[in-house]
Write a protein that holds these residues in place. Structure first.
Motif, PDB file in Angstrom:
ATOM      1  N   UNK A  90      31.590 -97.106 -71.228  1.00 14.95           N
ATOM      2  CA  UNK A  90      30.282 -96.446 -71.081  1.00 14.95           C
ATOM      3  C   UNK A  90      29.918 -95.693 -72.354  1.00 14.95           C
ATOM      4  N   UNK A  91      30.887 -94.962 -72.918  1.00 18.07           N
ATOM      5  CA  UNK A  91      30.609 -94.162 -74.111  1.00 18.07           C
ATOM      6  C   UNK A  91      30.428 -95.027 -75.356  1.00 18.07           C
ATOM      7  N   UNK A  92      31.066 -96.197 -75.384  1.00 17.40           N
ATOM      8  CA  UNK A  92      30.932 -97.083 -76.540  1.00 17.40           C
ATOM      9  C   UNK A  92      29.665 -97.937 -76.497  1.00 17.40           C
ATOM     10  N   UNK A  93      29.055 -98.047 -75.321  1.00 15.40           N
ATOM     11  CA  UNK A  93      27.918 -98.949 -75.158  1.00 15.40           C
ATOM     12  C   UNK A  93      26.767 -98.600 -76.089  1.00 15.40           C
ATOM     13  N   UNK A  94      26.421 -97.321 -76.153  1.00 15.36           N
ATOM     14  CA  UNK A  94      25.286 -96.922 -76.988  1.00 15.36           C
ATOM     15  C   UNK A  94      25.569 -97.190 -78.462  1.00 15.36           C
ATOM     16  N   UNK A  95      26.788 -96.937 -78.882  1.00 12.96           N
ATOM     17  CA  UNK A  95      27.149 -97.166 -80.285  1.00 12.96           C
ATOM     18  C   UNK A  95      26.969 -98.641 -80.642  1.00 12.96           C
ATOM     19  N   UNK A  96      27.533 -99.515 -79.830  1.00 12.38           N
ATOM     20  CA  UNK A  96      27.427-100.950 -80.084  1.00 12.38           C
ATOM     21  C   UNK A  96      25.966-101.396 -80.084  1.00 12.38           C
ATOM     22  N   UNK A  97      25.186-100.874 -79.123  1.00 10.51           N
ATOM     23  CA  UNK A  97      23.782-101.264 -79.025  1.00 10.51           C
ATOM     24  C   UNK A  97      23.003-100.821 -80.247  1.00 10.51           C
ATOM     25  N   UNK A  98      23.242 -99.604 -80.730  1.00 15.95           N
ATOM     26  CA  UNK A  98      22.504 -99.108 -81.890  1.00 15.95           C
ATOM     27  C   UNK A  98      22.766 -99.960 -83.126  1.00 15.95           C
ATOM     28  N   UNK A  99      24.026-100.308 -83.352  1.00 14.30           N
ATOM     29  CA  UNK A  99      24.334-101.147 -84.517  1.00 14.30           C
ATOM     30  C   UNK A  99      23.677-102.521 -84.391  1.00 14.30           C
ATOM     31  N   UNK A 100      23.752-103.101 -83.202  1.00 11.40           N
ATOM     32  CA  UNK A 100      23.164-104.419 -82.992  1.00 11.40           C
ATOM     33  C   UNK A 100      21.642-104.382 -83.139  1.00 11.40           C
ATOM     34  N   UNK A 101      21.013-103.404 -82.519  1.00 10.98           N
ATOM     35  CA  UNK A 101      19.557-103.331 -82.540  1.00 10.98           C
ATOM     36  C   UNK A 101      19.035-102.942 -83.916  1.00 10.98           C
ATOM     37  N   UNK A 102      19.723-102.040 -84.570  1.00 16.86           N
ATOM     38  CA  UNK A 102      19.314-101.660 -85.927  1.00 16.86           C
ATOM     39  C   UNK A 102      19.369-102.880 -86.848  1.00 16.86           C
ATOM     40  N   UNK A 103      20.402-103.693 -86.693  1.00 19.37           N
ATOM     41  CA  UNK A 103      20.519-104.903 -87.495  1.00 19.37           C
ATOM     42  C   UNK A 103      19.441-105.920 -87.210  1.00 19.37           C
ATOM     43  N   UNK A 104      18.873-105.855 -85.996  1.00 22.97           N
ATOM     44  CA  UNK A 104      17.817-106.795 -85.601  1.00 22.97           C
ATOM     45  C   UNK A 104      16.428-106.264 -85.923  1.00 22.97           C
ATOM     46  N   UNK A 105      16.373-105.099 -86.547  1.00 24.80           N
ATOM     47  CA  UNK A 105      15.074-104.560 -86.950  1.00 24.80           C
ATOM     48  C   UNK A 105      14.377-103.724 -85.902  1.00 24.80           C
ATOM     49  N   UNK A 106      15.085-103.332 -84.837  1.00 23.72           N
ATOM     50  CA  UNK A 106      14.488-102.483 -83.805  1.00 23.72           C
ATOM     51  C   UNK A 106      14.427-101.046 -84.333  1.00 23.72           C
ATOM     52  N   UNK A 107      13.353-100.353 -83.964  1.00 25.14           N
ATOM     53  CA  UNK A 107      13.159 -98.978 -84.415  1.00 25.14           C
ATOM     54  C   UNK A 107      14.022 -98.032 -83.584  1.00 25.14           C
ATOM     55  N   UNK A 108      15.256 -97.858 -84.011  1.00 22.85           N
ATOM     56  CA  UNK A 108      16.211 -96.951 -83.371  1.00 22.85           C
ATOM     57  C   UNK A 108      16.838 -96.095 -84.465  1.00 22.85           C
TER      58      UNK A 108
END
Length: 285
Positions: A90-108
């Motif tokens: 649960x605690x790692x989910x946000x970290x993984x998502x931020x790296x993935x989404x940032x790499x995809x160009x999402x505004x996070x």
């Protein structure tokens, strides 16, 4: 201010140099403004399971991957080891998502690392350099509302192209930066392909944004971007550059399977909460 123990560890390790002030505290985590060298950043300290609300956690976690078969079996059995593994995931989910989404160009926010249960990331600021306000705290004219809606729909689309759905998107987890909205808070992020409630959560995310921004631009109430995106996604046709129209013709003959699945997930969640409550009481005794 007194430095929280979780952040003192980061100071001792040289990850950050100083805790400047609290930024916000929510049901899942507390966020602090910190200094790292010459950079001002924020640190998100996740609360322990006993301090957090369990509402809808089972539904959000469906479809998430875990490290190995042993962990998966333990989580499925809701054993103490399994719950520890579930908590770590649960605690790692946000970290993984931020790296993935940032790499995809999402505004996070840009992540800078995850240390001892603390996520260090970019502090989103306004044009004057102060901590950015949440979308739900600002008044927009019609033109601004339409522009923000278009930007946010694009972010939801890019997330869905990554196979992810925010799951709790609202005006209060969107920050207003100097160049537009930034999406935050991803611990409950949902697997679009592995969660039975994915469609319902996607539609809720888009509808929450539309309901808020439609107050300033009522024509947004007549758009169907969530339904349009989901139909393209299911057909394998959704791409980052897919042009969306906001138009959609619903199939009125469709069966409400999502309602049935939601009821099942609610029952599963309630059973888990009761089990954890009983075990906590036994430990206290």
């Amino acid at each position: 201010m007194k430095t929280p123990p979780q952040l003192q560890v980061l100071i001792d390790d040289g990850v950050i140099d100083e805790v400047l002030r609290p930024l916000k505290s929510g049901k899942e985590a507390a966020v602090y403004v910190v200094r790292s060298g010459d950079e001002i950043r924020c640190a998100k300290v996740y609360k322990d399971m006993a301090q957090r609300s369990f509402q809808q956690r089972v539904q959000y976690q469906e479809g998430r991957k875990v490290r190995g078969s042993r962990e998966a079996r333990a989580i499925g059995k809701a054993s103490k080891y399994g719950r520890r593994q579930q908590e770590a995931a649960w605690k790692n989910t946000e970290v993984d998502a931020l790296y993935q989404l940032r790499g995809a160009g999402v505004r996070v926010p840009e992540p800078f690392g995850y240390f001892h249960g603390v996520l260090v990331m970019e502090l989103v600021t306004d044009a004057e350099g102060f901590s950015a306000a949440r979308l739900g705290e600002v008044e927009l004219d019609a033109a601004q509302a339409r522009r923000f809606h278009a930007v946010l729909v694009q972010q939801v689309k890019l997330m869905l192209c990554c196979g992810l759905i925010h799951g709790d998107l609202s005006p209060y987890n969107v920050l207003v930066g100097p160049d537009g909205p930034v999406v935050i808070d991803f611990p409950q992020v949902v697997s679009a392909g592995g969660n039975n409630a994915a469609r319902a959560m996607l539609l809720r995310d888009v509808n929450n944004l539309t309901a808020w921004l439609g107050r300033s631009a009522p024509e947004l109430f007549d758009t169907w971007y969530g339904e349009e995106m989901w139909e393209l996604f299911q057909a394998g046709d959704l791409q980052p550059d897919s042009a969306l129209t906001g138009e959609f013709t619903p199939d009125l003959r469709a069966v409400d399977l999502d309602g049935v699945r939601e009821a099942i997930n609610d029952a599963r969640e309630e059973a888990l909460i009761r089990q954890q409550g009983r075990e906590a009481a036994e430990e206290d005794y």
